[in-house]
Design an enzyme around this catalytic site. Structure first.
Site, PDB file in Angstrom:
ATOM      1  CG  HIS A 101      -2.101  -0.739   0.817  1.00 40.10           C
ATOM      2  ND1 HIS A 101      -2.141  -1.834   0.565  1.00 40.10           N
ATOM      3  CD2 HIS A 101      -3.192  -0.601   1.258  1.00 40.10           C
ATOM      4  CE1 HIS A 101      -2.687  -2.385   0.996  1.00 40.10           C
ATOM      5  NE2 HIS A 101      -3.763  -1.294   0.412  1.00 40.10           N
ATOM      6  CG  HIS A 120      -0.833  -0.617   9.445  1.00 43.56           C
ATOM      7  ND1 HIS A 120      -1.547   1.316   8.349  1.00 43.56           N
ATOM      8  CD2 HIS A 120      -1.599  -0.959  10.713  1.00 43.56           C
ATOM      9  CE1 HIS A 120      -2.036   1.562   9.929  1.00 43.56           C
ATOM     10  NE2 HIS A 120      -1.694   0.690  10.896  1.00 43.56           N
ATOM     11  CG  ASN A 140       2.066   4.235   7.832  1.00 48.50           C
ATOM     12  OD1 ASN A 140       3.359   3.235   7.384  1.00 48.50           O
ATOM     13  ND2 ASN A 140       1.311   3.346   8.592  1.00 48.50           N
ATOM     14  CE1 TYR A 141      -2.458   7.862   5.979  1.00 46.23           C
ATOM     15  CE2 TYR A 141      -2.870   9.407   6.428  1.00 46.23           C
ATOM     16  CZ  TYR A 141      -3.164   8.017   6.344  1.00 46.23           C
ATOM     17  OH  TYR A 141      -4.326   8.385   7.213  1.00 46.23           O
TER      18      TYR A 141
HETATM   19  C1  FAD Z   1      -5.822   2.484   0.166  1.00 46.76           C
HETATM   20  C2  FAD Z   1      -4.979   2.854   1.540  1.00 46.76           C
HETATM   21  C3  FAD Z   1      -5.783   2.906   2.743  1.00 46.76           C
HETATM   22  C4  FAD Z   1      -5.050   3.402   3.664  1.00 46.76           C
HETATM   23  N1  FAD Z   1      -5.981   3.716   4.975  1.00 46.76           N
HETATM   24  C5  FAD Z   1      -5.158   3.703   6.277  1.00 46.76           C
HETATM   25  C6  FAD Z   1      -5.510   4.126   7.208  1.00 46.76           C
HETATM   26  O1  FAD Z   1      -7.306   4.197   7.546  1.00 46.76           O
HETATM   27  N2  FAD Z   1      -5.153   4.210   8.314  1.00 46.76           N
HETATM   28  C7  FAD Z   1      -3.556   4.078   8.019  1.00 46.76           C
HETATM   29  O2  FAD Z   1      -2.944   4.729   9.219  1.00 46.76           O
HETATM   30  N3  FAD Z   1      -3.358   4.131   6.963  1.00 46.76           N
HETATM   31  C8  FAD Z   1      -3.915   4.611   6.256  1.00 46.76           C
HETATM   32  N4  FAD Z   1      -2.917   3.741   4.552  1.00 46.76           N
HETATM   33  C9  FAD Z   1      -1.384   3.671   4.823  1.00 46.76           C
HETATM   34  C10 FAD Z   1      -0.990   2.562   5.330  1.00 46.76           C
HETATM   35  O3  FAD Z   1      -0.607   2.236   6.147  1.00 46.76           O
HETATM   36  C11 FAD Z   1       0.229   2.705   4.402  1.00 46.76           C
HETATM   37  O4  FAD Z   1       0.751   2.267   2.696  1.00 46.76           O
HETATM   38  C12 FAD Z   1       0.863   1.324   5.105  1.00 46.76           C
HETATM   39  O5  FAD Z   1       3.057   1.600   5.281  1.00 46.76           O
HETATM   40  C13 FAD Z   1       0.782  -0.280   4.351  1.00 46.76           C
HETATM   41  O6  FAD Z   1       1.732  -0.679   4.369  1.00 46.76           O
HETATM   42  P1  FAD Z   1       1.748  -1.923   3.642  1.00 46.76           P
HETATM   43  O7  FAD Z   1       2.687  -3.235   4.352  1.00 46.76           O
HETATM   44  O8  FAD Z   1       0.673  -2.390   2.295  1.00 46.76           O
HETATM   45  O9  FAD Z   1       2.430  -1.870   2.250  1.00 46.76           O
HETATM   46  P2  FAD Z   1       3.687  -1.681   1.578  1.00 46.76           P
HETATM   47  O10 FAD Z   1       4.060  -1.335   0.587  1.00 46.76           O
HETATM   48  O11 FAD Z   1       4.110  -3.425   1.845  1.00 46.76           O
HETATM   49  O12 FAD Z   1       4.913  -1.358   2.433  1.00 46.76           O
HETATM   50  C14 FAD Z   1       4.893   0.403   2.671  1.00 46.76           C
HETATM   51  C15 FAD Z   1       6.849   0.555   3.979  1.00 46.76           C
HETATM   52  O13 FAD Z   1       6.698  -0.447   4.125  1.00 46.76           O
HETATM   53  C16 FAD Z   1       7.958  -1.317   4.244  1.00 46.76           C
HETATM   54  N5  FAD Z   1       7.818  -2.257   4.374  1.00 46.76           N
HETATM   55  C17 FAD Z   1       6.774  -3.815   4.354  1.00 46.76           C
HETATM   56  N6  FAD Z   1       6.933  -4.334   5.859  1.00 46.76           N
HETATM   57  C18 FAD Z   1       8.211  -4.977   5.518  1.00 46.76           C
HETATM   58  C19 FAD Z   1       8.749  -5.728   6.829  1.00 46.76           C
HETATM   59  N7  FAD Z   1       7.659  -6.321   7.008  1.00 46.76           N
HETATM   60  N8  FAD Z   1       9.539  -5.246   6.850  1.00 46.76           N
HETATM   61  C20 FAD Z   1      10.304  -4.379   6.741  1.00 46.76           C
HETATM   62  N9  FAD Z   1       9.236  -3.002   6.169  1.00 46.76           N
HETATM   63  C21 FAD Z   1       8.682  -3.510   5.630  1.00 46.76           C
HETATM   64  C22 FAD Z   1       7.830  -1.290   3.137  1.00 46.76           C
HETATM   65  O14 FAD Z   1       9.187  -1.209   2.279  1.00 46.76           O
HETATM   66  C23 FAD Z   1       7.762   0.183   2.545  1.00 46.76           C
HETATM   67  O15 FAD Z   1       8.636   1.624   2.441  1.00 46.76           O
HETATM   68  C24 FAD Z   1      -3.663   3.475   3.505  1.00 46.76           C
HETATM   69  C25 FAD Z   1      -2.683   3.043   2.344  1.00 46.76           C
HETATM   70  C26 FAD Z   1      -4.146   2.905   1.283  1.00 46.76           C
HETATM   71  C27 FAD Z   1      -3.421   2.696  -0.118  1.00 46.76           C
HETATM   72  C1  NAG Z   2      -4.949   7.584  -0.005  1.00 44.06           C
HETATM   73  O1  NAG Z   2      -5.558   7.497  -1.615  1.00 44.06           O
HETATM   74  C2  NAG Z   2      -6.849   6.594  -1.880  1.00 44.06           C
HETATM   75  C3  NAG Z   2      -6.720   6.580  -3.743  1.00 44.06           C
HETATM   76  O2  NAG Z   2      -7.306   7.461  -3.085  1.00 44.06           O
HETATM   77  C4  NAG Z   2      -7.952   5.959  -1.203  1.00 44.06           C
HETATM   78  O3  NAG Z   2      -8.892   4.933  -1.666  1.00 44.06           O
HETATM   79  C5  NAG Z   2      -7.196   6.040   0.530  1.00 44.06           C
HETATM   80  O4  NAG Z   2      -8.383   5.395   1.147  1.00 44.06           O
HETATM   81  C6  NAG Z   2      -6.487   7.163   0.852  1.00 44.06           C
HETATM   82  N1  NAG Z   2      -5.631   6.839   1.940  1.00 44.06           N
HETATM   83  C7  NAG Z   2      -6.442   7.165   3.113  1.00 44.06           C
HETATM   84  C8  NAG Z   2      -5.872   6.070   4.329  1.00 44.06           C
HETATM   85  O5  NAG Z   2      -7.733   6.878   3.541  1.00 44.06           O
END
Ligand code: FAD
Ligand code: NAG
Ligand code: NAG
Ligand code: NAG
Ligand code: NAG
Ligand code: NAG
Ligand code: NAG
Length: 490
Positions: free
Chosen positions: A111, A181, A429-430
Site C-alpha cells: 500500500h 502499517h 504512512n502517507y
Molecule cells: C487504500 C489505502 C488505505 C489506507 N488506509 C489507512 C488508514 O486507514 N490508516 C493508516 O494509518 N494508514 C492507511 N494507509 C496507509 C498505510 O498504513 C501505509 O501505506 C502502510 O505503510 C502500508 O503497509 P503495507 O504493508 O500494505 O505496504 P507496503 O507497500 O508493503 O510497505 C510500506 C513500507 O513499509 C516497508 N515494509 C513493508 N513490510 C515490511 C517488513 N515486513 N519489514 C520491513 N519493512 C517493511 C516497505 O518496504 C515500504 O517502505 C492506507 C493506504 C492505502 C493505499
Molecule cells: C489514499 O488514497 C487512496 C486512493 O484515493 C484512497 O483509497 C485511500 O483511502 C487513501 N488513504 C487513506 C488512508 O484514506
C-alpha cells in the site's frame, strides 16, 4: 497501537564482501538464484523465487500494487521476487542480494503511496511476504503473534474468531499489510530502514460487546461549516472511547440552485451503547437533530467493516487481500494544532470545488495518542495536535495524472498558514515524495531532514544515529530512508 515486541531477523550481522557486479541483468538474477539455492540447500526454488521467465512473475508482482501510478511498462521491474515460506528464506534473500550487489525492496501489503515497496531505480529484488502471514491469537495472555504478510483484515477477523471482547486498533482499509502499517505507525521508525521484520507481537485491547456507529453527511447549505468548527473545538478532547472522523468532498448540489457543494460526512464509531452516546451527541451537535434511530449498534468486528464502508454482516470480506478496484492516486498529510477559522475553511471549500475530485479526511488526535510522549517511539505526533488532515485524490485515466497531482499540491500550498509549522509535520504512512528524496546512498543529514523532521520530528536525529550504528553501509535504503552519518563512517 500497542506493540510490546518485534522480531527482527538479525540480518544486519551478515557482513559479506560485496562482490562487484558489472554483469547483465540476466546473470544478476542467475547469480542470485544460485546463491539463494545454495544457502537454503535446495535446488527446487522455483516456487520461492520468481524471475522474469517464471509464469507467475507478473501476477505476483502486480497482485498487491495499489497505486496505478506505479504500474506501467516503464516502471522498473525487480530482477526477482522472493516469496519466503520461512524466516531462513528471508535471511538467504538478504545475504544473497548483498552478495550480488543489488538493492532490496520489502513488501507486505503493497500500500505504500509512492510504490517504494516494489519500485527502485537501481537493480533490485522484492521480498514479498504474502506467504508469511500466520496469526496466532492468545486471548488469555491478551496478545497475538502476527507475521508481517498478514493484512489488517485478516488480523481483525482472526481476533473476532477467538473472542468478541478483544480487538486491535489499527488502520481502516482491511487490505493494508501488517508489515508496512505497523512499522510506519508506531515502532520501528519505518521498518524498511533497518531490515526485514518477519513478525510482530501485539497487545490486544479489550472492547465492549456493543459498539455504536453513526454516519451522516451534511452540505454547506445545511450548516456543515459550523459543524466542522464545532468538531475542531473538541476533536482532541472527546472521550477516549469515541472515534469521530470527518470526510469532506465536493458533491453535486442538493440545494435550490442545483450547483456543486461541499459535503461533510461524520464517520463515527464509539465504544458505547446508543443510550449513552445519544446525550453526548445531542449536547455537542444539537443542530444534527439526532435520535436513537440514526445510530446502529454492532460488535467490534462489525465496526471494522462499518468504518471502511463495507457491509457489516459480511466479515469474510476482511479476508479478501486485494482491492476491488484500483486507481491512480496522490495523498498528502498535515497536522493541525490550532482550529482553522471559518473564513479559511470557506477558502478551502472554494479550492475543493474547483478541483472536484479532492477528498479530505480529518482524523482526531488526543486520547491515547496524547498519553504517549513524543520521544517514546519514533512516531512523534502526540500532544498538541488537534487532528490530522489527509488530502486524497484519485483518478482512473493516466492522462489526468499531472493535473490531479498539481491540484493536490495547490490545496496543500493553500493550507500552509493553517497547519503545523517548523517542521510542517507529516505522517510516514502517507508517504509523500514531494517532501524530498535521497539523491543517492550518501545523502546528508541536512538534506534528509527535509522529510525526516516532518515524519519523525526530534526523533529523527536518534534514528540517524541508530541507522549509522546498525547499517553503516546503508544497505537498507530507498528514496526516503534514514541516512547514515557520513562523519561516523570510516
Ligand atoms: C487504500 C489505502 C488505505 C489506507 N488506509 C489507512 C488508514 O486507514 N490508516 C493508516 O494509518 N494508514 C492507511 N494507509 C496507509 C498505510 O498504513 C501505509 O501505506 C502502510 O505503510 C502500508 O503497509 P503495507 O504493508 O500494505 O505496504 P507496503 O507497500 O508493503 O510497505 C510500506 C513500507 O513499509 C516497508 N515494509 C513493508 N513490510 C515490511 C517488513 N515486513 N519489514 C520491513 N519493512 C517493511 C516497505 O518496504 C515500504 O517502505 C492506507 C493506504 C492505502 C493505499
Ligand atoms: C489514499 O488514497 C487512496 C486512493 O484515493 C484512497 O483509497 C485511500 O483511502 C487513501 N488513504 C487513506 C488512508 O484514506
Ligand atoms: C543441486 O545441484 C547441484 C548441481 O546440479 C548439485 O551438485 C547439488 O548437490 C544439488 N543440491 C541439492 C541440495 O540437491
Ligand atoms: C510509469 O510509472 C513511473 C513510475 O514507475 C512513473 O514515473 C511514470 O510517470 C508512469 N508513466 C505513465 C505514463 O503513467
Ligand atoms: C456530479 O454529476 C455529474 C453528472 O452526473 C458527474 O459527472 C460528476 O462526477 C458529479 N460530481 C460529483 C462531485 O459528484
Ligand atoms: C447481509 O445482508 C444483506 C442485506 O440485508 C443480505 O443480502 C446478505 O445475504 C447478508 N449476508 C450474510 C452473509 O448474511
Ligand atoms: C558514497 O561515498 C563514498 C566515499 O565517500 C563513495 O566511495 C561512494 O561511491 C559513494 N556512493 C555513492 C552511491 O555515491
Amino acid at each position: 497501537m500497542e506493540i510490546s515486541h518485534i522480531k527482527l531477523v538479525p540480518l544486519l550481522f551478515f557482513f559479506l564482501l560485496n562482490s562487484v557486479c558489472s554483469t547483465t541483468s540476466n546473470s544478476i538474477s542467475e547469480s542470485f538464484v544460485q546463491c539463494f539455492s545454495s544457502r537454503i540447500h535446495s535446488n527446487s526454488t522455483s516456487k520461492i523465487i520468481l524471475t522474469e521467465s517464471s509464469s507467475d512473475y507478473t501476477l505476483v508482482l502486480q497482485s498487491s500494487i495499489q497505486n496505478l501510478r506505479f504500474l506501467n511498462t516503464s516502471t522498473p521491474k525487480p530482477q526477482a521476487i522472493v516469496t519466503p515460506h520461512q524466516n531462513s528464506h528471508v535471511q538467504a534473500a538478504v545475504v544473497c542480494t548483498k552478495k550480488v550487489g543489488i538493492q532490496i525492496r520489502t513488501r507486505s501489503g503493497g500500500h505504500d503511496y509512492e510504490g517504494l515497496s516494489y519500485v527502485s531505480k537501481s537493480p533490485f529484488i522484492i521480498i514479498d511476504l504474502f506467504n508469511l502471514r500466520s496469526i496466532d491469537i492468545d486471548i488469555k495472555k491478551e496478545r497475538a503473534w502476527v507475521e508481517s504478510g498478514a493484512t489488517l483484515g485478516e488480523l481483525y477477523y482472526a481476533i473476532a474468531q477467538k473472542s468478541k471482547l478483544y480487538g486491535f486498533p489499527a488502520g481502516i482499509c482491511p487490505t493494508i499489510g501488517v508489515g508496512g502499517h505497523i512499522s510506519g505507525g508506531g515502532h520501528g521508525g519505518g521498518g524498511s530502514n533497518f531490515g526485514v521484520i518477519v513478525a510482530w507481537k501485539l497487545r490486544l485491547v479489550p472492547v465492549p460487546p456493543i459498539v455504536t456507529g453513526y454516519m451522516e453527511s451534511k452540505t454547506i447549505e445545511e450548516g456543515a461549516t459550523k459543524l466542522v468548527s464545532k468538531w475542531q473545538a473538541i476533536a482532541d478532547r472527546m472521550p477516549q472511547q469515541y472515534f469521530l472522523r470527518l470526510v469532506i468532498q465536493a458533491a453535486n448540489g442538493t440545494g435550490t440552485n442545483g450547483g456543486k457543494t461541499i459535503q461533510v460526512m461524520f464517520n463515527f464509531v464509539a465504544f458505547e451503547t446508543v443510550e449513552k452516546l445519544l446525550p453526548w451527541m445531542q449536547e455537542n451537535f444539537p443542530e444534527l437533530n439526532l435520535d436513537q434511530s440514526t445510530f446502529t449498534e454492532m460488535s467490534w468486528i462489525e465496526s471494522a467493516l462499518y468504518v471502511a464502508n463495507l457491509p457489516i454482516n459480511e466479515s469474510q470480506v476482511l479476508l479478501q487481500r486485494t482491492q476491488q478496484s484500483r486507481v491512480f492516486f496522490k495523498n498528502k498529510s498535515d497536522f493541525v494544532t490550532e482550529p482553522i477559522s471559518e473564513a479559511a475553511l470557506e477558502g478551502l471549500w472554494k479550492a475543493m470545488l474547483e478541483l472536484d475530485s479532492l477528498q479530505l479526511m480529518l482524523t482526531p488526535y488526543g486520547g491515547r495518542m496524547s498519553e504517549i510522549y513524543d520521544w517514546e517511539i519514533p512516531f512523534p505526533h502526540r500532544k498538541g495536535n488537534l487532528f490530522e488532515i489527509q488530502y486524497v485524490d484519485n483518478w482512473v485515466d493516466d492522462k489526468e495524472t499531472e493535473e490531479h497531482i498539481r491540484g493536490v499540491r495547490s490545496v496543500y500550498e493553500y493550507m500552509t498558514p493553517y497547519v503545523s509549522k517548523s517542521p510542517r509535520a507529516a505522517y510516514l504512512n502517507y508517504r509523500d515524495l514531494d517532501l524530498g528524496r535521497n539523491k543517492d546512498a550518501n545523502t546528508s543529514y541536512a538534506e534528509a531532514s527535509a522529510w525526516g523532521l516532518k515524519y519523525f520530528k526530534n526523533n529523527f536525529r536518534r534514528l540517524v544515529q541508530i541507522k549509522t550504528s546498525v547499517d553503516p553501509d546503508n544497505f537498507f535504503r530507498d528514496e526516503q530512508s534514514i541516512p547514515v552519518l557520513q562523519s561516523a563512517k570510516k
